[in-house]
Design a protein around this motif. Structure first.
Motif, PDB file in Angstrom:
ATOM      1  N   GLU A  26      29.579  46.501  37.862  1.00 48.52           N
ATOM      2  CA  GLU A  26      30.726  46.366  38.753  1.00 48.52           C
ATOM      3  C   GLU A  26      30.770  47.408  39.863  1.00 48.52           C
ATOM      4  O   GLU A  26      31.770  47.511  40.586  1.00 48.52           O
ATOM      5  CB  GLU A  26      32.019  46.454  37.929  1.00 48.52           C
ATOM      6  CG  GLU A  26      32.150  45.385  36.853  1.00 48.52           C
ATOM      7  CD  GLU A  26      32.230  43.986  37.438  1.00 48.52           C
ATOM      8  OE1 GLU A  26      32.944  43.786  38.436  1.00 48.52           O
ATOM      9  OE2 GLU A  26      31.560  43.085  36.904  1.00 48.52           O
TER      10      GLU A  26
ATOM     11  N   ARG B  15      31.781  46.260  43.416  1.00 49.53           N
ATOM     12  CA  ARG B  15      33.199  45.903  43.518  1.00 49.53           C
ATOM     13  C   ARG B  15      34.062  47.153  43.609  1.00 49.53           C
ATOM     14  O   ARG B  15      35.062  47.187  44.345  1.00 49.53           O
ATOM     15  CB  ARG B  15      33.619  45.050  42.321  1.00 49.53           C
ATOM     16  CG  ARG B  15      35.054  44.548  42.413  1.00 49.53           C
ATOM     17  CD  ARG B  15      35.335  43.488  41.355  1.00 49.53           C
ATOM     18  NE  ARG B  15      35.101  43.996  40.013  1.00 49.53           N
ATOM     19  CZ  ARG B  15      35.977  44.734  39.342  1.00 49.53           C
ATOM     20  NH1 ARG B  15      37.127  45.061  39.897  1.00 49.53           N
ATOM     21  NH2 ARG B  15      35.707  45.137  38.122  1.00 49.53           N
TER      22      ARG B  15
ATOM     23  N   ASN C  61      36.624  48.301  46.647  1.00 53.83           N
ATOM     24  CA  ASN C  61      38.020  48.569  46.319  1.00 53.83           C
ATOM     25  C   ASN C  61      38.507  49.887  46.906  1.00 53.83           C
ATOM     26  O   ASN C  61      39.708  50.179  46.873  1.00 53.83           O
ATOM     27  CB  ASN C  61      38.191  48.582  44.796  1.00 53.83           C
ATOM     28  CG  ASN C  61      39.622  48.289  44.370  1.00 53.83           C
ATOM     29  OD1 ASN C  61      40.373  47.655  45.096  1.00 53.83           O
ATOM     30  ND2 ASN C  61      40.001  48.756  43.199  1.00 53.83           N
TER      31      ASN C  61
ATOM     32  N   GLU D 115      35.890  35.296  36.445  1.00 46.10           N
ATOM     33  CA  GLU D 115      36.158  36.722  36.636  1.00 46.10           C
ATOM     34  C   GLU D 115      36.080  37.102  38.104  1.00 46.10           C
ATOM     35  O   GLU D 115      36.924  37.858  38.616  1.00 46.10           O
ATOM     36  CB  GLU D 115      35.160  37.555  35.827  1.00 46.10           C
ATOM     37  CG  GLU D 115      35.443  37.603  34.335  1.00 46.10           C
ATOM     38  CD  GLU D 115      34.306  38.200  33.534  1.00 46.10           C
ATOM     39  OE1 GLU D 115      34.473  38.369  32.316  1.00 46.10           O
ATOM     40  OE2 GLU D 115      33.236  38.495  34.126  1.00 46.10           O
TER      41      GLU D 115
ATOM     42  N   SER E  82      39.322  38.466  40.136  1.00 48.01           N
ATOM     43  CA  SER E  82      39.238  39.820  40.676  1.00 48.01           C
ATOM     44  C   SER E  82      39.518  39.822  42.176  1.00 48.01           C
ATOM     45  O   SER E  82      40.180  40.718  42.703  1.00 48.01           O
ATOM     46  CB  SER E  82      37.859  40.419  40.381  1.00 48.01           C
ATOM     47  OG  SER E  82      37.768  41.727  40.883  1.00 48.01           O
ATOM     48  N   ARG E  83      39.012  38.802  42.863  1.00 44.74           N
ATOM     49  CA  ARG E  83      39.260  38.696  44.309  1.00 44.74           C
ATOM     50  C   ARG E  83      40.745  38.473  44.585  1.00 44.74           C
ATOM     51  O   ARG E  83      41.320  39.111  45.475  1.00 44.74           O
ATOM     52  CB  ARG E  83      38.430  37.557  44.891  1.00 44.74           C
ATOM     53  CG  ARG E  83      38.669  37.306  46.376  1.00 44.74           C
ATOM     54  CD  ARG E  83      37.792  36.185  46.890  1.00 44.74           C
ATOM     55  NE  ARG E  83      37.935  34.967  46.122  1.00 44.74           N
ATOM     56  CZ  ARG E  83      38.949  34.112  46.244  1.00 44.74           C
ATOM     57  NH1 ARG E  83      39.930  34.363  47.108  1.00 44.74           N
ATOM     58  NH2 ARG E  83      39.001  33.013  45.521  1.00 44.74           N
TER      59      ARG E  83
ATOM     60  N   MET F 256      40.320  43.097  43.726  1.00 44.98           N
ATOM     61  CA  MET F 256      39.223  43.820  43.073  1.00 44.98           C
ATOM     62  C   MET F 256      39.630  44.532  41.785  1.00 44.98           C
ATOM     63  O   MET F 256      38.975  45.474  41.342  1.00 44.98           O
ATOM     64  CB  MET F 256      38.567  44.827  44.036  1.00 44.98           C
ATOM     65  CG  MET F 256      38.010  44.188  45.284  1.00 44.98           C
ATOM     66  SD  MET F 256      36.855  42.858  44.924  1.00 44.98           S
ATOM     67  CE  MET F 256      36.713  42.062  46.519  1.00 44.98           C
ATOM     68  N   THR F 257      40.691  44.070  41.165  1.00 45.81           N
ATOM     69  CA  THR F 257      41.105  44.618  39.862  1.00 45.81           C
ATOM     70  C   THR F 257      40.078  44.257  38.793  1.00 45.81           C
ATOM     71  O   THR F 257      39.423  43.220  38.869  1.00 45.81           O
ATOM     72  CB  THR F 257      42.481  44.038  39.477  1.00 45.81           C
ATOM     73  OG1 THR F 257      43.451  44.511  40.403  1.00 45.81           O
ATOM     74  CG2 THR F 257      42.897  44.445  38.078  1.00 45.81           C
ATOM     75  N   ASP F 258      39.946  45.107  37.770  1.00 45.50           N
ATOM     76  CA  ASP F 258      39.090  44.792  36.632  1.00 45.50           C
ATOM     77  C   ASP F 258      39.674  43.602  35.873  1.00 45.50           C
ATOM     78  O   ASP F 258      40.839  43.624  35.457  1.00 45.50           O
ATOM     79  CB  ASP F 258      38.992  45.983  35.664  1.00 45.50           C
ATOM     80  CG  ASP F 258      38.037  47.048  36.168  1.00 45.50           C
ATOM     81  OD1 ASP F 258      37.336  46.793  37.150  1.00 45.50           O
ATOM     82  OD2 ASP F 258      37.991  48.139  35.559  1.00 45.50           O
ATOM     83  N   VAL F 259      38.857  42.569  35.668  1.00 50.07           N
ATOM     84  CA  VAL F 259      39.287  41.366  34.942  1.00 50.07           C
ATOM     85  C   VAL F 259      38.175  40.949  33.990  1.00 50.07           C
ATOM     86  O   VAL F 259      37.009  40.880  34.378  1.00 50.07           O
ATOM     87  CB  VAL F 259      39.591  40.199  35.903  1.00 50.07           C
ATOM     88  CG1 VAL F 259      39.981  38.959  35.109  1.00 50.07           C
ATOM     89  CG2 VAL F 259      40.697  40.569  36.878  1.00 50.07           C
TER      90      VAL F 259
ATOM     91  N   ILE G  72      43.593  41.670  32.116  1.00 49.57           N
ATOM     92  CA  ILE G  72      43.729  42.205  33.474  1.00 49.57           C
ATOM     93  C   ILE G  72      44.175  43.659  33.412  1.00 49.57           C
ATOM     94  O   ILE G  72      45.150  43.987  32.736  1.00 49.57           O
ATOM     95  CB  ILE G  72      44.755  41.383  34.280  1.00 49.57           C
ATOM     96  CG1 ILE G  72      44.297  39.920  34.386  1.00 49.57           C
ATOM     97  CG2 ILE G  72      44.975  41.983  35.657  1.00 49.57           C
ATOM     98  CD1 ILE G  72      45.345  39.003  34.981  1.00 49.57           C
TER      99      ILE G  72
END
Length: 643
Positions: free
Chosen positions: A336, A339, A343, A522, A526-527, A531-534, A553
């Motif tokens: 990741e 990403r 972020n 995922e 995330s988008r 861009m959160t961790d999912v 999430i």
């Protein structure tokens, strides 16, 4: 392949049997070819011939060099000596943490001191020494010095503690542990459980009072050790170099065997395939106990003479500052990381770098173009491979979203393919002849590679644990009696042979009669969530077929607007792919190589009595997410609540 066989047969008939002239044969063959649907194949040839020929030449080059080193009974330390001879005063390693810079001569001398001291202490070829420390220049010098006398390093994940740490030391039968001073507390915890014969060496500044009993401070001994090259061990190119442990996301870590040949071919295929140069400067922020950091990254230093900048730990906020400071031209990523960089708030420094290539694996299709556009990196060198696998792929021609390819013109040249698997059990599907069924373009399947132990490029070394090795091998896949390596990964191939990562085996699940790719969902979630961790996974629901999608999430500030989120999902995903359950938690746990850990989340399921985080379920009638309390859980379990 059938068309090619038919063309060959016609050629023999026309030219050798009927004695027709070339003027007659060529048009006849061409007419047959077009009549058998050859236009489509012709388009594929025109589209991919340059790619296939270029990559074929890379494979031939690496294969020739591998055979040369085999004949010469060379090892990685021996090849490194040639690199040192070429440019002894060139910078080899830079440690970002302290700015400490080592030339190739200094790295050579330090590793010689390690080798001479350990040999003086009675360590011999075939012995194993565990290396347990954070990334820095000394890390490279330590395992390289061990290799110079044939001692095999067990590269232990520096994040491991207690039971997992003990497991890694014990399964490798390590006679000693060399640990960094920063690992002092972890070693104190396991020292009472280690065998009395296991010696402990500490590297780095330390407090003697906090050291485990019988710990020896390594640094003063190394300073006094001779710097000359030790006598080489009786080891060759196919002998063990060191061990790298799997991430342990599905149990205790397994020790994968890395022989000298594997180290060489992994590093060399990347170097030549992506057209790297000796004057490149690589930014290596990946852990050195991992293949990507130590082989793909450090391998370019030891084998090709490239300067490598080592960072103890990836930092999204300092990434581009480091690249500018050290004039890096290649950066490494995994999982990741890309990403996380996207972020970060935009800053001027992210466009002042000289990076021409991002090298790694795990860049999601959903952010691929955005990553290129924002940071101005012309080449994404995405590849597919695992420490132990024999079927690596490379996106050598910068095709967006692809992790590599296989030739459609001559697919048998590199015996790697996708085969059909049962979407529920993920077992290989076999035809009436007992062989596996190759996937057609656009059809997902497990990537497999034929094992040919006599071919160094297709060799499979396996793990220290024979049972673990056996689980990665399938029989009768391409042909009766063959052996094939199972990657455990589901990919998809397009009509030109480009491969696209889809999921780990078992991550794809069926819901509402459709296959759901957790990787794709995922990326979309995330988008939507900036861009959160999912993490997405399937969970079983009583009375329903397949598995319902659930998304964990990361939202430590509890800022997610579920109404807006549900509306965005309607636009972005079909109904069957939208998560039925949500779990909102402060942090999503990841491996040290930035991959999400799903096993524990999947095991917890959606039971409010087990999960203490906030839970929600998708009300199909209202089209929104509602809190999942015990009453709602009972309705779902009994079938009263339709999903």
């Amino acid at each position: 392949m059938l068309r090619l066989a038919a063309l060959t047969a016609l050629f023999v008939l026309f030219r050798l049997v009927l004695k027709l002239s070339w003027v007659q044969v060529i048009p006849a063959l061409f007419i047959f070819y077009l009549g058998s649907g050859g236009w489509k194949f012709l388009r594929i040839v025109f589209k991919t011939i340059r790619r296939d020929v270029t990559t074929g030449l890379v494979l031939l080059r690496v294969k020739w060099q591998v055979w040369r080193h085999l004949r010469g009974k060379n090892t990685i330390p021996k090849i490194f000596q040639e690199t040192v001879r070429k440019h002894p005063e060139k910078t080899a390693l830079i440690f970002q943490g302290t700015g400490e810079s080592w030339t190739f001569r200094q790295l050579d001398e330090y590793s010689n001191q390690v080798a001479n001291y350990l040999y003086e202490q009675g360590f011999r070829s075939g012995d194993v020494v565990a290396l347990f420390m954070e990334s820095r220049n000394q890390y490279v010098g330590l395992w390289l010095g061990m290799a110079k006398i044939g001692v095999e390093a067990a590269l232990v994940n520096s994040h491991l503690r207690m039971e997992a740490l003990l497991h890694c030391i014990n399964i490798s039968n390590s006679k000693a542990v060399v640990f960094g001073a920063e690992m002092m507390e972890a070693m104190q915890e396991v020292q009472p459980s280690l065998g009395k014969s296991v010696r402990l060496f500490c590297s780095g500044e330390r407090n003697p009072e906090s050291a485990p009993p019988s710990t020896e401070h390594l640094d003063p001994f190394l300073e006094m050790a001779p710097r000359h090259l030790p006598s080489p061990p009786k080891k060759g190119f196919l002998d063990k170099l060191f061990y790298i442990y799997t991430s342990g996301t599905t149990g205790m870590p397994k020790a994968a065997i890395v022989v000298n040949c594997r180290y060489y071919r992994m590093a060399s295929l990347v170097y030549y395939g992506f057209r790297m140069r000796p004057d490149d400067v690589m930014y290596d922020c990946l852990p050195l106990y991992h293949a990507a950091g130590n082989i793909v990254g450090i391998g370019q230093c030891l084998l090709q003479g490239m300067t490598v900048v080592i960072r103890k730990k990836f930092s999204a906020s300092h990434f581009w500052d480091d690249c500018v400071k050290y004039n890096c031209t290649i950066v490494q990523y995994i999982g990741e990381i890309c990403r996380y960089l996207l972020n970060q708030p935009s800053q001027e420094v992210e466009r002042r770098h000289h990076v021409r290539m991002a090298l790694g694996n795990g860049l999601r299709m959903s952010i691929w173009k955005e990553f290129i556009s924002r940071f101005g990196i012309p080449q994404i060198a995405e590849f597919y491979g695992a420490t132990e696998c024999n079927c690596s792929l490379g996106n050598f021609d910068n095709n967006v979203g692809s992790c590599g390819f296989n030739s459609r013109i001559l697919p048998g040249i590199y015996p790697v393919t996708l085969v059909r698997v049962d979407e529920d059990t993920m077992e290989l599907i076999r035809g009436p002849d007992g062989l596996c069924i190759p996937c057609k373009p656009g059809e997902p399947g497990q990537l497999v590679g034929r094992i040919i132990q006599s071919d160094p490029l297709l060799h499979f070394d396996g793990y220290l644990n024979q049972s673990a090795t056996s689980k990665k091998i399938a029989h009768d896949v391409f042909a009766k009696g063959d052996l094939t390596y199972l990657t455990g990964d589901v990919l998809m191939m397009d009509e030109y042979g480009y491969m696209y990562f889809r999921d780990r085996t078992g991550d794809t699940f069926r819901w509402k009669g459709e296959n759901v790719s957790t990787t794709e969902v995922e990326g979309t979630l995330s988008r939507i969530l900036h861009m959160t961790d999912v993490v997405v996974y399937g969970v079983e629901v009583p009375g329903t077929e397949g598995k319902a999608g659930m998304a964990a999430i990361a939202d430590p500030k509890n800022s997610c607007n579920l109404e807006s989120f549900a509306n965005e999902l309607k636009k972005a995903l079909p109904l069957y792919a939208r998560p039925v359950f949500l779990r909102v938690l402060a942090e999503v746990h990841k491996t040290s190589t930035y991959k999400f850990q799903k096993m524990e989340l999947r095991r917890d399921g959606f039971d409010p009595a087990v999960v203490k985080d906030k839970l929600y379920f998708l009300d199909s009638r209202q089209g929104c997410y509602l809190p999942l309390d015990m009453e709602a859980f009972r309705r779902i379990q009994s079938g009263q609540q339709k999903l």
